[in-house]
Scaffold this active site. Structure first.
Site, PDB file in Angstrom:
ATOM      1  N   ASN A   9      58.198  57.035 -18.515  1.00  0.00           N
ATOM      2  CA  ASN A   9      58.073  58.173 -19.142  1.00  0.00           C
ATOM      3  C   ASN A   9      57.512  57.736 -20.477  1.00  0.00           C
ATOM      4  OD1 ASN A   9      57.978  60.448 -21.115  1.00  0.00           O
ATOM      5  ND2 ASN A   9      60.314  60.525 -21.257  1.00  0.00           N
ATOM      6  N   LYS A  11      56.086  58.765 -23.217  1.00  0.00           N
ATOM      7  CA  LYS A  11      56.475  60.006 -24.240  1.00  0.00           C
ATOM      8  C   LYS A  11      55.109  59.947 -25.101  1.00  0.00           C
ATOM      9  CE  LYS A  11      61.254  58.789 -24.060  1.00  0.00           C
ATOM     10  NZ  LYS A  11      62.519  58.729 -24.762  1.00  0.00           N
ATOM     11  N   HIS A  94      62.878  67.587 -20.438  1.00  0.00           N
ATOM     12  CA  HIS A  94      63.233  66.393 -21.203  1.00  0.00           C
ATOM     13  C   HIS A  94      64.197  66.852 -22.379  1.00  0.00           C
ATOM     14  CE1 HIS A  94      63.455  62.674 -23.168  1.00  0.00           C
ATOM     15  NE2 HIS A  94      63.442  62.023 -21.930  1.00  0.00           N
ATOM     16  N   GLU A  96      64.410  65.580 -25.152  1.00  0.00           N
ATOM     17  CA  GLU A  96      63.643  65.419 -26.405  1.00  0.00           C
ATOM     18  C   GLU A  96      62.805  66.957 -26.616  1.00  0.00           C
ATOM     19  OE1 GLU A  96      61.626  61.896 -25.572  1.00  0.00           O
ATOM     20  OE2 GLU A  96      63.245  60.766 -26.122  1.00  0.00           O
ATOM     21  N   GLU A 166      69.872  62.189 -17.246  1.00  0.00           N
ATOM     22  CA  GLU A 166      69.779  61.431 -18.493  1.00  0.00           C
ATOM     23  C   GLU A 166      70.690  61.907 -19.533  1.00  0.00           C
ATOM     24  OE1 GLU A 166      65.335  59.899 -18.529  1.00  0.00           O
ATOM     25  OE2 GLU A 166      65.526  61.641 -19.574  1.00  0.00           O
ATOM     26  N   GLY A 172      67.032  55.875 -25.340  1.00  0.00           N
ATOM     27  CA  GLY A 172      66.567  55.164 -26.466  1.00  0.00           C
ATOM     28  C   GLY A 172      67.420  54.667 -27.427  1.00  0.00           C
ATOM     29  N   SER A 213      67.938  54.152 -21.095  1.00  0.00           N
ATOM     30  CA  SER A 213      68.041  52.970 -21.331  1.00  0.00           C
ATOM     31  C   SER A 213      68.094  51.823 -20.455  1.00  0.00           C
ATOM     32  CB  SER A 213      69.126  52.455 -22.307  1.00  0.00           C
ATOM     33  OG  SER A 213      69.063  53.117 -23.837  1.00  0.00           O
TER      34      SER A 213
HETATM   35  C1  PEP Z   1      63.540  58.783 -21.378  1.00  0.00           C
HETATM   36  O1  PEP Z   1      63.283  59.170 -22.448  1.00  0.00           O
HETATM   37  O2  PEP Z   1      63.474  59.534 -20.151  1.00  0.00           O
HETATM   38  C2  PEP Z   1      64.417  57.484 -21.145  1.00  0.00           C
HETATM   39  C3  PEP Z   1      65.198  57.241 -20.270  1.00  0.00           C
HETATM   40  O3  PEP Z   1      64.093  56.850 -22.416  1.00  0.00           O
HETATM   41  P1  PEP Z   1      64.640  55.209 -22.443  1.00  0.00           P
HETATM   42  O4  PEP Z   1      64.604  54.597 -21.187  1.00  0.00           O
HETATM   43  O5  PEP Z   1      64.132  54.844 -23.597  1.00  0.00           O
HETATM   44  O6  PEP Z   1      66.253  55.486 -22.889  1.00  0.00           O
END
Ligand code: PEP
Length: 244
Positions: A9, A11, A94, A96, A166, A172, A213
């Site tokens: 992803n 972003k 997502h 976000e 998630e 993040g 992460s």
């Molecule tokens: C995401 O935003 O889908 C995600 C998993 O981000 P990160 O791996 O940076 O935590």
């Protein structure tokens, strides 16, 4: 039975030039991958990404899709527009988008049912916030989000829809759920799918990724868990070596 799927992803990252550079590096690194490999890129990179991965085992994904065919929805994008560019997967719901852009279980469901009807494969994100976790609401939140996303989705579509668990507090932040915790929480989501579509469908046809992460250091342990069918990767998908 359930082929692992690793999706990046990106972003709001990578210009066109950076897209060519990153994918140019990534293509040979994942050429022998056993997992299905997907890159979900910003709209402005879709065309370039499609060119860069043509004839390879990497599949193209987008980061959102609207439920209307067309019309006065400034800033949105339709399924037909994505399909025309060769997009196969699309991230929906997502955290976000839920957090900053007013996405709700209802709009997630509208996007999911439209995507499926058009032939796009949704990667539906679910996950609890830190506050919800601390208040013992993990199961309640995940059941609500999963049931909401799958409303009116028929069993025949289950092979075409991926869930990404998630935990919002792990995105993040560098904090990962332990592999055991991620596994056990994903079991709750699979249990919800089993209630809706039966045990066999839930076990054999619905892939559930972990996201939050995930990186080269923890990927192996997470991927070894029986419930975890892959990863949705944010930060680590921006470096070809880390993602591969
Ligand atoms: C995401 O935003 O889908 C995600 C998993 O981000 P990160 O791996 O940076 O935590």
């Amino acid at each position: 039975m359930r082929r692992p799927i690793i999706a990046g992803n990106w972003k709001m990252n990578n210009t066109k030039a950076q897209t060519y550079a990153l994918l140019g590096e990534l293509v040979p690194l994942v050429a022998d991958a056993e997992a299905e490999v997907v890159v979900c890129v910003p709209y402005t990179s879709i065309w370039a990404a499609g060119e860069a991965i043509k004839g390879t085992n990497i599949k193209l994904g987008a980061e959102n899709v609207h439920w209307a065919d067309k019309g006065a929805f400034t800033g949105e994008i339709s399924a037909d527009m994505l399909l025309e560019q060769g997009v196969e997967y699309v991230i929906i719901g997502h955290s976000e988008r839920r957090q900053y852009f007013g996405e709700t279980d209802e709009t997630v469901n509208k996007r999911v049912t439209t995507a499926l009807a058009k032939g796009l494969k949704p990667i539906v994100c679910v996950g609890e916030t830190l506050e919800e976790r601390e208040n013992g609401k993990v199961e309640e939140v995940l059941v609500r989000q999963t049931e909401g996303a799958f409303k009116d989705v028929v069993a025949a579509e289950l092979d075409n829809i991926v869930i990404a668990y998630e935990p919002v507090w792990a995105i993040g932040t560098g904090k990962t759920a332990t592999a055991q915790d991620a596994n056990d929480t994903i079991a709750i989501i699979r249990g919800t799918i089993a209630k809706l579509y039966g045990e066999k469908n839930a076990e054999e046809r619905v892939r559930i990724q972990y996201g939050g992460s995930m990186n080269p250091k923890n990927a192996k342990e997470l991927m070894a868990m029986p419930q975890i069918d892959g990863g949705l990767i944010g930060g680590a998908s921006l470096k070809a070596v880390d993602f591969s």
